[in-house]
Enzyme design. Sequence first.
Site, PDB file in Angstrom:
ATOM      1  N   CYS A   2     -79.566 -26.665  -2.854  1.00 46.86           N
ATOM      2  CA  CYS A   2     -79.437 -27.135  -4.232  1.00 46.86           C
ATOM      3  C   CYS A   2     -80.753 -27.712  -4.751  1.00 46.86           C
ATOM      4  O   CYS A   2     -81.599 -28.164  -3.990  1.00 46.86           O
ATOM      5  CB  CYS A   2     -78.376 -28.212  -4.388  1.00 46.86           C
ATOM      6  SG  CYS A   2     -76.796 -27.789  -3.675  1.00 46.86           S
ATOM      7  N   ARG A  27     -83.695 -22.582  -4.849  1.00 43.52           N
ATOM      8  CA  ARG A  27     -82.992 -23.449  -3.898  1.00 43.52           C
ATOM      9  C   ARG A  27     -81.484 -23.184  -3.887  1.00 43.52           C
ATOM     10  O   ARG A  27     -80.762 -23.726  -3.050  1.00 43.52           O
ATOM     11  CB  ARG A  27     -83.235 -24.918  -4.254  1.00 43.52           C
ATOM     12  CG  ARG A  27     -84.690 -25.304  -4.258  1.00 43.52           C
ATOM     13  CD  ARG A  27     -84.841 -26.755  -4.644  1.00 43.52           C
ATOM     14  NE  ARG A  27     -84.224 -27.616  -3.661  1.00 43.52           N
ATOM     15  CZ  ARG A  27     -84.799 -28.027  -2.552  1.00 43.52           C
ATOM     16  NH1 ARG A  27     -86.030 -27.675  -2.293  1.00 43.52           N
ATOM     17  NH2 ARG A  27     -84.162 -28.802  -1.704  1.00 43.52           N
ATOM     18  N   ASN A 100     -77.898 -33.258  -3.757  1.00 41.94           N
ATOM     19  CA  ASN A 100     -78.363 -32.197  -2.870  1.00 41.94           C
ATOM     20  C   ASN A 100     -78.247 -32.725  -1.451  1.00 41.94           C
ATOM     21  O   ASN A 100     -78.809 -33.776  -1.142  1.00 41.94           O
ATOM     22  CB  ASN A 100     -79.823 -31.851  -3.196  1.00 41.94           C
ATOM     23  CG  ASN A 100     -80.464 -30.981  -2.132  1.00 41.94           C
ATOM     24  OD1 ASN A 100     -79.769 -30.214  -1.465  1.00 41.94           O
ATOM     25  ND2 ASN A 100     -81.764 -31.101  -1.966  1.00 41.94           N
ATOM     26  N   GLY A 101     -77.504 -32.027  -0.609  1.00 39.12           N
ATOM     27  CA  GLY A 101     -77.337 -32.487   0.777  1.00 39.12           C
ATOM     28  C   GLY A 101     -75.883 -32.322   1.188  1.00 39.12           C
ATOM     29  O   GLY A 101     -75.127 -31.576   0.561  1.00 39.12           O
ATOM     30  N   GLU A 487     -90.796 -10.012  11.886  1.00 29.47           N
ATOM     31  CA  GLU A 487     -90.942 -10.446  10.501  1.00 29.47           C
ATOM     32  C   GLU A 487     -90.655  -9.298   9.531  1.00 29.47           C
ATOM     33  O   GLU A 487     -89.996  -9.487   8.512  1.00 29.47           O
ATOM     34  CB  GLU A 487     -92.356 -11.029  10.309  1.00 29.47           C
ATOM     35  CG  GLU A 487     -92.693 -11.488   8.918  1.00 29.47           C
ATOM     36  CD  GLU A 487     -91.744 -12.523   8.327  1.00 29.47           C
ATOM     37  OE1 GLU A 487     -90.891 -13.057   9.049  1.00 29.47           O
ATOM     38  OE2 GLU A 487     -91.844 -12.747   7.112  1.00 29.47           O
ATOM     39  N   LYS A 491     -87.732  -9.387   6.639  1.00 29.13           N
ATOM     40  CA  LYS A 491     -88.009  -9.155   5.204  1.00 29.13           C
ATOM     41  C   LYS A 491     -87.062  -8.099   4.653  1.00 29.13           C
ATOM     42  O   LYS A 491     -86.509  -8.249   3.579  1.00 29.13           O
ATOM     43  CB  LYS A 491     -89.446  -8.683   4.958  1.00 29.13           C
ATOM     44  CG  LYS A 491     -90.574  -9.685   5.008  1.00 29.13           C
ATOM     45  CD  LYS A 491     -90.583 -10.713   3.931  1.00 29.13           C
ATOM     46  CE  LYS A 491     -89.744 -11.891   4.278  1.00 29.13           C
ATOM     47  NZ  LYS A 491     -90.260 -12.937   5.116  1.00 29.13           N
ATOM     48  N   GLU A 494     -83.488  -9.398   4.290  1.00 31.18           N
ATOM     49  CA  GLU A 494     -83.356 -10.420   3.251  1.00 31.18           C
ATOM     50  C   GLU A 494     -83.279  -9.867   1.850  1.00 31.18           C
ATOM     51  O   GLU A 494     -82.452 -10.286   1.058  1.00 31.18           O
ATOM     52  CB  GLU A 494     -84.604 -11.327   3.278  1.00 31.18           C
ATOM     53  CG  GLU A 494     -84.583 -12.407   4.272  1.00 31.18           C
ATOM     54  CD  GLU A 494     -85.859 -13.215   4.159  1.00 31.18           C
ATOM     55  OE1 GLU A 494     -85.745 -14.411   3.903  1.00 31.18           O
ATOM     56  OE2 GLU A 494     -86.959 -12.657   4.316  1.00 31.18           O
ATOM     57  N   HIS A 510     -83.672   0.127  27.646  1.00 31.32           N
ATOM     58  CA  HIS A 510     -82.682  -0.735  28.297  1.00 31.32           C
ATOM     59  C   HIS A 510     -81.440  -0.931  27.429  1.00 31.32           C
ATOM     60  O   HIS A 510     -80.713  -1.895  27.609  1.00 31.32           O
ATOM     61  CB  HIS A 510     -83.335  -2.069  28.662  1.00 31.32           C
ATOM     62  CG  HIS A 510     -84.502  -1.889  29.571  1.00 31.32           C
ATOM     63  ND1 HIS A 510     -84.349  -1.630  30.915  1.00 31.32           N
ATOM     64  CD2 HIS A 510     -85.833  -1.841  29.319  1.00 31.32           C
ATOM     65  CE1 HIS A 510     -85.544  -1.465  31.464  1.00 31.32           C
ATOM     66  NE2 HIS A 510     -86.468  -1.588  30.506  1.00 31.32           N
ATOM     67  N   LYS A 607     -84.358 -21.099  -0.727  1.00 32.76           N
ATOM     68  CA  LYS A 607     -85.719 -21.255  -0.216  1.00 32.76           C
ATOM     69  C   LYS A 607     -85.841 -22.390   0.798  1.00 32.76           C
ATOM     70  O   LYS A 607     -86.494 -22.249   1.822  1.00 32.76           O
ATOM     71  CB  LYS A 607     -86.654 -21.498  -1.406  1.00 32.76           C
ATOM     72  CG  LYS A 607     -88.115 -21.583  -1.030  1.00 32.76           C
ATOM     73  CD  LYS A 607     -88.698 -20.227  -0.809  1.00 32.76           C
ATOM     74  CE  LYS A 607     -90.133 -20.256  -0.361  1.00 32.76           C
ATOM     75  NZ  LYS A 607     -90.471 -19.032   0.372  1.00 32.76           N
TER      76      LYS A 607
END
Length: 612
Positions: A2, A27, A100-101, A487, A491, A494, A510, A607
């Site tokens: 948030c 956020r 926020n939290g 990475e 990406k 996401e 394997h 984010k």
Amino acid sequence: MCGIVGYIGDKKASPILINGLLRLEYRGYDSAGIATIEDDKIEIKKNKGRVNKLYELDGINDLKGTIGIAHTRWATHGKPSKENSHPHMDNSNSFAVVHNGIIENYHELKSFLIEKGYNFLSATDTEVIPNLIHYYYNQDKLDDENKVLRAVKNACKNLKGSYAIEILSKYNRDKMIVVRKDSPLVIGKGIGENYISSDIPAILSYTKEFYLLDDNEIVELSRDKVQFYDKDLNIIKKKIKSIEWGASSAEKDGYEDFMIKEIYEQPRAIRETIGAKLDNNHIEIEELEFNKEYLQSINKIYIIACGTAMHAGVAAKFTFEKFCKIPVEVDIASEFRYRDPLIDERTLSIYISQSGETADTIAALKLAKSKGSKTLAISNVIGSSITREADYSIYTHAGPEIAVASTKAYTSQLVLLTILGMYFAEKLGRIDKTKIDNLKADILKLPSQIEEVLKETKLVKKIANKVYKEKDMFFLGRGTDYAVSLEGSLKLKEISYIHSESYASGELKHGPIALIENGVTVIATMTNPDLLEKSISNIQEVITRGAKVFVITSEDIKNEELSEIIKIPKTNPLISPILSVIPMQLFSYYISKEKGLDVDKPRNLAKSVTVE
Ligand code: F6R
């Protein structure tokens, strides 16, 4: 997660609040709302959906209040809906709160309040806060100007968890109160007006002067005063911090999205990261005071982080081990903090966090510190929570990263970690000096080499256009090429919502090779000449089973069976991820655009992950 914004001044608050929320949407963006005080009444407008949906709400333009609070939500307790969006009010409509939290003991508090006769309209944890404030306000028999402040203090003493809270009260129409514990919050100081925000860039166009809050601080803001208190309402003094970032660094500057802007900013970001730390042939990290004796005493280095930042750690491990001859363990913060890791005063632990606000990374740092480890934070945000917890902090100076998918943070973190590794290695003297000097020279070439990679994007776009409808992809590599594959795969997931996996090429046989079938896309990275032959054999194995293989390489490879070869400049394999990640970032970006997705705000992601 948030985002929260607040304003008190003489201008109409609602446009300032909405503008701030738009910048904080990274956020969270499943619902949004604002509250202002008009005459003696608190007015609330809120709804499910993105921040710009607020403009569609009846009466939003009629809000005249010059004091207000606002919120953009990333749902934790209670699904995205109008009822669950913030601000929340107490039963008497006297207090409005954005939060926020997470309030961990909200069940207990809710039962207590229900017993006292309070009703709840939402499924959120937040709604206990305004009601608890109201409860303590009514309990207080003293009727003076600090009554609301005392009610907030008493309510906060009962809250367990993390919170950045803004409170408006009809009993205090020219003031607002904010409290912070384990969730980010800054105060921007203006002239005759003050601002509140979850981060600095959201309000950079209004002010460059900031107060950074510490945990358990309570602040009362009026138009021309900012008064700080500790948790018991003792007055405290705080220093103001001037921020150098220009407001335009938080704008798109003509690019279609923040992500593509940030991809193209990498040469400049890395120049800033290198900054004065590596000048010519000399490394100086002023923030650190590690001498040879201390470095010799280290028996293990932990590198702890989440997501992309953790991937930077996986790649950096190679430099630390090769140059410093100290064992390095890289771990995911959320795992590390709960597995009782072996730490003592001879352990150095390094925490990487772009935002500096990731709850798990901060908790991991606190744990290691409590066991005697020296802690070093690497962050992009000056004054962020992690840098205030750590014994030492160094900054990437990459400028604000707004797109949810991290790009320039990764490359700048890896540059800084490599410089750090060389700095330790020089002090330890365990490796040939020319090897360090060569790597320094290679680091200095990176910004112009990235510029080269960014000039040749046509082929990456062409490949993205070919494969964007696929459901699964694989990223392969060995050594640091495997590290960067992790990475690349993240990406892709996401922002394009395509399932992908990253494997160390040698692991294929394997198990994972069973997934390779006709037409499946494989992205193979090969930048290490010493591992080239082995990597080519692995690629041959997947080609034989029908895979379409796209290669990212700095080597001269001739193989007609490969679909395409993306050439990148040659560099030391220890830092080749800084170049090879660029085509991977662009690949995901173009696929996401081709699919018509929101590149900057992928679904379900935020984010800053300020909750566990
Ligand atoms: C991926 C991404 C996340 C973050 C992770 C850690 O693109 O952005 O995986 O890297 O949430 O965030 P910080 O670095 O802020 O601790």
